[in-house]
Design a protein around this motif. Structure first.
Motif, PDB file in Angstrom:
ATOM      1  N   PHE A 220      28.082 -32.956   5.100  1.00  0.00           N
ATOM      2  CA  PHE A 220      29.410 -33.340   5.525  1.00  0.00           C
ATOM      3  C   PHE A 220      29.938 -32.285   6.490  1.00  0.00           C
ATOM      4  O   PHE A 220      29.567 -31.114   6.398  1.00  0.00           O
ATOM      5  CB  PHE A 220      30.353 -33.425   4.320  1.00  0.00           C
ATOM      6  N   ILE A 221      30.823 -32.696   7.371  1.00  0.00           N
ATOM      7  CA  ILE A 221      31.516 -31.735   8.209  1.00  0.00           C
ATOM      8  C   ILE A 221      32.335 -30.851   7.281  1.00  0.00           C
ATOM      9  O   ILE A 221      32.963 -31.334   6.340  1.00  0.00           O
ATOM     10  CB  ILE A 221      32.395 -32.454   9.254  1.00  0.00           C
ATOM     11  N   SER A 222      32.311 -29.576   7.520  1.00  0.00           N
ATOM     12  CA  SER A 222      32.928 -28.595   6.629  1.00  0.00           C
ATOM     13  C   SER A 222      34.347 -28.996   6.230  1.00  0.00           C
ATOM     14  O   SER A 222      35.182 -29.311   7.075  1.00  0.00           O
ATOM     15  CB  SER A 222      32.953 -27.234   7.320  1.00  0.00           C
ATOM     16  N   GLY A 223      34.583 -29.014   4.921  1.00  0.00           N
ATOM     17  CA  GLY A 223      35.905 -29.290   4.384  1.00  0.00           C
ATOM     18  C   GLY A 223      36.346 -30.738   4.461  1.00  0.00           C
ATOM     19  O   GLY A 223      37.503 -31.036   4.190  1.00  0.00           O
ATOM     20  N   THR A 224      35.427 -31.654   4.832  1.00  0.00           N
ATOM     21  CA  THR A 224      35.803 -33.066   4.978  1.00  0.00           C
ATOM     22  C   THR A 224      34.859 -33.954   4.170  1.00  0.00           C
ATOM     23  O   THR A 224      33.889 -33.478   3.577  1.00  0.00           O
ATOM     24  CB  THR A 224      35.731 -33.533   6.453  1.00  0.00           C
ATOM     25  N   VAL A 225      35.121 -35.253   4.215  1.00  0.00           N
ATOM     26  CA  VAL A 225      34.227 -36.243   3.612  1.00  0.00           C
ATOM     27  C   VAL A 225      33.499 -37.038   4.698  1.00  0.00           C
ATOM     28  O   VAL A 225      32.931 -38.088   4.431  1.00  0.00           O
ATOM     29  CB  VAL A 225      34.991 -37.192   2.654  1.00  0.00           C
TER      30      VAL A 225
ATOM     31  N   MET B  69      36.494 -28.825  -6.653  1.00  0.00           N
ATOM     32  CA  MET B  69      36.385 -29.936  -7.601  1.00  0.00           C
ATOM     33  C   MET B  69      36.839 -31.234  -6.936  1.00  0.00           C
ATOM     34  O   MET B  69      36.167 -32.262  -7.015  1.00  0.00           O
ATOM     35  CB  MET B  69      37.216 -29.640  -8.849  1.00  0.00           C
ATOM     36  N   ASN B  70      37.970 -31.174  -6.258  1.00  0.00           N
ATOM     37  CA  ASN B  70      38.503 -32.345  -5.570  1.00  0.00           C
ATOM     38  C   ASN B  70      37.577 -32.782  -4.437  1.00  0.00           C
ATOM     39  O   ASN B  70      37.270 -33.969  -4.293  1.00  0.00           O
ATOM     40  CB  ASN B  70      39.910 -32.028  -5.047  1.00  0.00           C
ATOM     41  N   LEU B  71      37.107 -31.820  -3.640  1.00  0.00           N
ATOM     42  CA  LEU B  71      36.222 -32.132  -2.518  1.00  0.00           C
ATOM     43  C   LEU B  71      34.919 -32.761  -2.999  1.00  0.00           C
ATOM     44  O   LEU B  71      34.442 -33.749  -2.429  1.00  0.00           O
ATOM     45  CB  LEU B  71      35.936 -30.868  -1.704  1.00  0.00           C
ATOM     46  N   SER B  72      34.336 -32.227  -4.056  1.00  0.00           N
ATOM     47  CA  SER B  72      33.064 -32.776  -4.552  1.00  0.00           C
ATOM     48  C   SER B  72      33.239 -34.206  -5.047  1.00  0.00           C
ATOM     49  O   SER B  72      32.377 -35.055  -4.825  1.00  0.00           O
ATOM     50  CB  SER B  72      32.479 -31.882  -5.642  1.00  0.00           C
ATOM     51  N   ARG B  73      34.345 -34.500  -5.701  1.00  0.00           N
ATOM     52  CA  ARG B  73      34.602 -35.868  -6.165  1.00  0.00           C
ATOM     53  C   ARG B  73      34.806 -36.812  -4.974  1.00  0.00           C
ATOM     54  O   ARG B  73      34.269 -37.915  -4.955  1.00  0.00           O
ATOM     55  CB  ARG B  73      35.802 -35.916  -7.089  1.00  0.00           C
ATOM     56  N   ARG B  74      35.583 -36.371  -3.994  1.00  0.00           N
ATOM     57  CA  ARG B  74      35.814 -37.224  -2.819  1.00  0.00           C
ATOM     58  C   ARG B  74      34.507 -37.496  -2.075  1.00  0.00           C
ATOM     59  O   ARG B  74      34.282 -38.606  -1.583  1.00  0.00           O
ATOM     60  CB  ARG B  74      36.850 -36.573  -1.905  1.00  0.00           C
ATOM     61  N   ARG B  75      33.632 -36.517  -2.013  1.00  0.00           N
ATOM     62  CA  ARG B  75      32.343 -36.724  -1.347  1.00  0.00           C
ATOM     63  C   ARG B  75      31.459 -37.680  -2.144  1.00  0.00           C
ATOM     64  O   ARG B  75      30.789 -38.535  -1.566  1.00  0.00           O
ATOM     65  CB  ARG B  75      31.640 -35.390  -1.115  1.00  0.00           C
ATOM     66  N   ALA B  76      31.459 -37.571  -3.468  1.00  0.00           N
ATOM     67  CA  ALA B  76      30.701 -38.516  -4.294  1.00  0.00           C
ATOM     68  C   ALA B  76      31.264 -39.927  -4.115  1.00  0.00           C
ATOM     69  O   ALA B  76      30.506 -40.903  -4.039  1.00  0.00           O
ATOM     70  CB  ALA B  76      30.748 -38.090  -5.763  1.00  0.00           C
ATOM     71  N   GLU B  77      32.579 -40.061  -4.026  1.00  0.00           N
ATOM     72  CA  GLU B  77      33.200 -41.371  -3.788  1.00  0.00           C
ATOM     73  C   GLU B  77      32.818 -41.909  -2.415  1.00  0.00           C
ATOM     74  O   GLU B  77      32.608 -43.117  -2.254  1.00  0.00           O
ATOM     75  CB  GLU B  77      34.723 -41.259  -3.914  1.00  0.00           C
ATOM     76  N   THR B  78      32.701 -41.027  -1.420  1.00  0.00           N
ATOM     77  CA  THR B  78      32.282 -41.445  -0.082  1.00  0.00           C
ATOM     78  C   THR B  78      30.856 -41.982  -0.112  1.00  0.00           C
ATOM     79  O   THR B  78      30.545 -43.001   0.521  1.00  0.00           O
ATOM     80  CB  THR B  78      32.402 -40.264   0.911  1.00  0.00           C
TER      81      THR B  78
END
Length: 179
Positions: free
Chosen positions: A75-80, A124-133
């Protein structure tokens, strides 16, 4: 050198810095290999027809870890937002595996993991958002969706966070069989 030429060189260098880490270390895992990793292995424990009550058995036998596969989706750093085409290709292989006949009816968890850069709450939030993506990509492109999507942030590292290579290995998506 003109200011425009310098700006172009700096821009090109920044592009290489952002793209290179995303494609450097991991090959695309093919769908056939993912299927083999995610298939439930048959139980090899055999008995001779004896039934032993729980009190006589002693400590419970160790449960084998559920089948899982680790893939690297960058992912682009800090994004989904996906960083490169290789990530989409890896997700296409995963989609083919999860929708294959060999895995029909199986249930899976898609979990996201991060390195230790950033706060615990942010990761924690970023990892969940990436899994959702990842789940949304699989649903949109393969009709596959799971209700088990988790973000584990930096809580389950598989490598040191003291090196850039270790941090890259910790930024991953794991597919784990639930049944």
């Amino acid at each position: 050198m003109s200011k425009i030429a310098i700006a172009c060189i700096v821009s090109l260098m920044l592009s290489v810095v952002w793209i290179f880490p995303a494609t450097a270390n991991e090959d695309i895992v093919q769908s056939e290999e993912l299927i083999q990793q995610l298939k439930k292995q048959p139980q090899t424990r055999k008995t001779r027809g004896f039934v032993i009550s729980g009190a006589e058995t002693g400590p419970a036998p160790q449960q084998a870890a559920p089948p899982s596969a680790t893939i690297y989706v960058y992912f682009i750093s800090g994004t989904v937002d996906f960083a490169d085409e290789q990530s989409r290709q890896q997700l296409d292989e995963l989609g083919r595996a999860l929708t294959s006949k060999a895995l029909t009816g199986a249930r899976f968890e898609i979990s996201g993991h991060t390195d230790s850069v950033g706060s615990d709450e942010y990761n924690m939030n970023l990892s969940r958002r990436r899994a959702e993506t990842v789940n949304a990509y699989l649903e949109e492109n393969f009709g596959y969706s799971t209700t088990a999507v988790e973000g584990y942030g930096e809580t389950q590292p598989i490598a040191t966070n003291d090196t850039s290579e270790g941090r890259a290995r910790n930024r991953r998506v794991v597919i784990t069989r639930l049944d």
